[in-house]
Design a protein around this motif. Structure first.
Motif, mmCIF file in Angstrom:
data_model
loop_
_atom_site.group_PDB
_atom_site.id
_atom_site.type_symbol
_atom_site.label_atom_id
_atom_site.label_comp_id
_atom_site.label_asym_id
_atom_site.label_seq_id
_atom_site.Cartn_x
_atom_site.Cartn_y
_atom_site.Cartn_z
ATOM 1 N N ALA A 9 -10.835 -29.278 -38.154
ATOM 2 C CA ALA A 9 -11.266 -29.936 -37.529
ATOM 3 C C ALA A 9 -9.329 -30.236 -36.480
ATOM 4 C CB ALA A 9 -10.692 -31.448 -38.052
ATOM 5 N N ARG A 10 -9.295 -30.050 -35.679
ATOM 6 C CA ARG A 10 -8.165 -30.146 -34.690
ATOM 7 C C ARG A 10 -8.421 -31.164 -33.299
ATOM 8 N NH1 ARG A 10 -6.020 -27.237 -30.330
ATOM 9 N NH2 ARG A 10 -7.502 -25.516 -30.041
ATOM 10 N N TYR A 11 -7.068 -31.971 -33.752
ATOM 11 C CA TYR A 11 -7.568 -33.408 -32.399
ATOM 12 C C TYR A 11 -6.753 -32.490 -31.255
ATOM 13 C CZ TYR A 11 -7.327 -37.808 -30.623
ATOM 14 O OH TYR A 11 -6.890 -38.652 -29.547
ATOM 15 N N ALA A 12 -6.477 -31.636 -31.085
ATOM 16 C CA ALA A 12 -5.531 -31.067 -29.717
ATOM 17 C C ALA A 12 -5.954 -30.540 -29.008
ATOM 18 C CB ALA A 12 -4.151 -30.838 -29.262
ATOM 19 N N SER A 13 -7.548 -30.408 -29.064
ATOM 20 C CA SER A 13 -8.260 -29.464 -27.854
ATOM 21 C C SER A 13 -8.110 -29.463 -26.512
ATOM 22 C CB SER A 13 -10.093 -29.295 -28.209
ATOM 23 O OG SER A 13 -10.513 -28.513 -27.474
ATOM 24 N N THR A 14 -7.699 -28.217 -26.084
ATOM 25 C CA THR A 14 -7.634 -28.016 -25.015
ATOM 26 C C THR A 14 -8.740 -28.197 -23.771
ATOM 27 O OG1 THR A 14 -5.853 -26.019 -24.944
ATOM 28 C CG2 THR A 14 -6.599 -26.536 -22.931
ATOM 29 N N ARG A 15 -9.880 -28.660 -24.291
ATOM 30 C CA ARG A 15 -11.660 -28.480 -23.643
ATOM 31 C C ARG A 15 -11.486 -29.906 -23.836
ATOM 32 N NH1 ARG A 15 -14.828 -24.379 -25.210
ATOM 33 N NH2 ARG A 15 -16.199 -25.215 -26.649
ATOM 34 N N TYR A 16 -11.335 -30.332 -25.041
ATOM 35 C CA TYR A 16 -12.474 -31.190 -25.371
ATOM 36 C C TYR A 16 -11.466 -32.441 -26.873
ATOM 37 C CZ TYR A 16 -16.419 -34.999 -26.509
ATOM 38 O OH TYR A 16 -17.280 -36.311 -26.318
ATOM 39 N N PRO A 17 -9.928 -32.589 -25.760
ATOM 40 C CA PRO A 17 -9.303 -33.332 -27.233
ATOM 41 C C PRO A 17 -9.730 -34.640 -27.355
ATOM 42 C CG PRO A 17 -8.014 -33.301 -24.869
ATOM 43 C CD PRO A 17 -9.921 -33.162 -24.689
ATOM 44 N N GLY A 18 -9.688 -34.699 -28.485
ATOM 45 C CA GLY A 18 -9.528 -35.903 -29.856
ATOM 46 C C GLY A 18 -11.735 -35.608 -30.154
ATOM 47 N N LYS A 19 -11.688 -34.531 -29.858
ATOM 48 C CA LYS A 19 -13.716 -33.781 -30.069
ATOM 49 C C LYS A 19 -13.938 -34.403 -31.750
ATOM 50 C CE LYS A 19 -15.281 -30.232 -30.555
ATOM 51 N NZ LYS A 19 -15.894 -28.815 -30.279
ATOM 52 N N PRO A 20 -13.191 -34.155 -32.650
ATOM 53 C CA PRO A 20 -13.711 -34.547 -34.044
ATOM 54 C C PRO A 20 -13.655 -35.894 -33.950
ATOM 55 C CG PRO A 20 -11.720 -33.270 -34.363
ATOM 56 C CD PRO A 20 -11.700 -32.957 -33.323
ATOM 57 N N LEU A 21 -13.242 -37.042 -33.717
ATOM 58 C CA LEU A 21 -13.469 -38.327 -33.503
ATOM 59 C C LEU A 21 -14.034 -39.177 -32.620
ATOM 60 C CD1 LEU A 21 -9.893 -39.216 -34.445
ATOM 61 C CD2 LEU A 21 -11.397 -38.718 -35.763
ATOM 62 N N VAL A 22 -14.806 -37.852 -31.985
ATOM 63 C CA VAL A 22 -15.813 -38.303 -30.946
ATOM 64 C C VAL A 22 -17.141 -38.913 -31.797
ATOM 65 C CG1 VAL A 22 -17.892 -38.404 -29.222
ATOM 66 C CG2 VAL A 22 -15.331 -37.570 -29.013
ATOM 67 N N PRO A 23 -17.433 -40.143 -31.371
ATOM 68 C CA PRO A 23 -18.388 -40.824 -31.909
ATOM 69 C C PRO A 23 -19.720 -40.825 -32.225
ATOM 70 C CG PRO A 23 -17.630 -42.590 -30.645
ATOM 71 C CD PRO A 23 -16.285 -41.623 -31.005
ATOM 72 N N LEU A 24 -21.621 -40.362 -32.651
ATOM 73 C CA LEU A 24 -22.399 -39.926 -32.090
ATOM 74 C C LEU A 24 -22.854 -41.236 -33.053
ATOM 75 C CD1 LEU A 24 -22.435 -36.156 -33.070
ATOM 76 C CD2 LEU A 24 -22.434 -37.191 -30.568
ATOM 77 N N THR A 25 -23.834 -41.479 -32.474
ATOM 78 C CA THR A 25 -25.308 -42.297 -32.804
ATOM 79 C C THR A 25 -26.480 -41.518 -33.135
ATOM 80 O OG1 THR A 25 -23.728 -44.328 -31.210
ATOM 81 C CG2 THR A 25 -25.763 -44.644 -31.694
#
Length: 266
Positions: A9-25
């Motif tokens: 799990a990497r926070y500093a994604s070029t395409r989608y920064p912070g992706k691992p912490l994106v909330p999904l309902t």
């Protein structure tokens, strides 16, 4: 045969920064982060000895520890999830016989995909790494083609030989087909599911190889194994009617949430 599941799990994604912490309902309105949902998917896999999240970011570490995950901190210099899994495995003593890379952007991965993958690698001693492939139906193929027309990176596709050794993986839709499939149940295109199972010697060797031209062009880490002569086994899996999608772009969030509601996932 001991099995470790590592979730890079990497926070500093070029395409989608912070992706691992994106909330999904989910279906009940409960919000959980992408990495937590991927961790929960790993917990459902049978025959696994240990599940860890491998990250270089304290924000991800804190979030993961809050929902009960074991975290292994890795270097920010890891170029991709395979290198991060290799580092995590080494930090844990390098003692597992199979290491599974369950990528943190695939929370809908069914447990049997991973179980079939591990079984396939065990049965193929000539392969150093194995990865699942799923035959596309017409709707999935049309979704891939629509993403490419819109300039988005959608799913990765795979072609493989009669012995299921991978021939190539691409973010383009391969093989080319002029036929339209609409609502067809099967097409000649296989979706590469972003999960890997490695033998420890192949995993340890990976980080010592330079990035090759194909990996650089496609941005697909598994091509490094192929560019260095290692067999990648494609294990065909059956969705059993279950929908599957990865979170590659912000536009994928509502698609995943709709699928979770349809499957009744909380």
């Amino acid at each position: 045969m001991s099995v470790l599941v590592a979730i890079p799990a990497r926070y500093a994604s070029t395409r989608y920064p912070g992706k691992p912490l994106v909330p999904l309902t989910g279906a009940t309105g409960h919000k959980r982060s992408l990495v937590e949902r991927s961790w929960r998917a790993a917990q459902a896999v049978s025959g696994v000895d240990r599940v860890v999240v491998a990250t270089d970011d304290d924000r991800i570490r804190v979030a993961c520890e809050a929902f009960g995950a074991e975290v292994v901190m890795t270097s920010p210099d890891c170029a991709n999830g395979t290198e991060r899994c290799a580092e995590a495995h080494a930090a844990l003593g390098g003692r597992y016989e199979i290491v599974v890379n369950l990528q943190g952007d695939a929370p809908l991965t069914p447990h049997w995909f991973v179980e079939d993958l591990v079984a396939g690698l065990r049965a193929a001693p000539e392969a150093g790494v194995a990865t699942p492939v799923l035959r596309c139906d017409g709707a999935a193929l049309n979704g891939f083609l629509a993403d490419r027309r819109a300039g988005r990176v959608g799913g990765t596709t795979a072609v493989f030989a009669a012995d299921h050794g991978a021939m190539y993986f691409s973010k383009e839709v391969i093989p080319y087909t002029a036929q339209t499939y609409a609502d067809a149940a099967e097409t000649p295109v296989f979706h590469h599911v972003g999960v890997y199972a490695y033998r420890p010697d192949a995993l340890a060797a990976y980080s010592g190889w330079p990035t090759g031209p194909l990996e650089r062009l496609e941005g697909l880490e598994q091509l490094r194994f192929m560019e260095n002569g290692r067999k990648v086994l494609c294990v065909e899996v059956d969705a059993k009617g279950r929908q599957f999608w990865e979170l590659n772009n912000p536009e994928d969030v509502p698609k995943l949430e709709t699928m979770m509601r349809q499957m009744g996932l909380e």
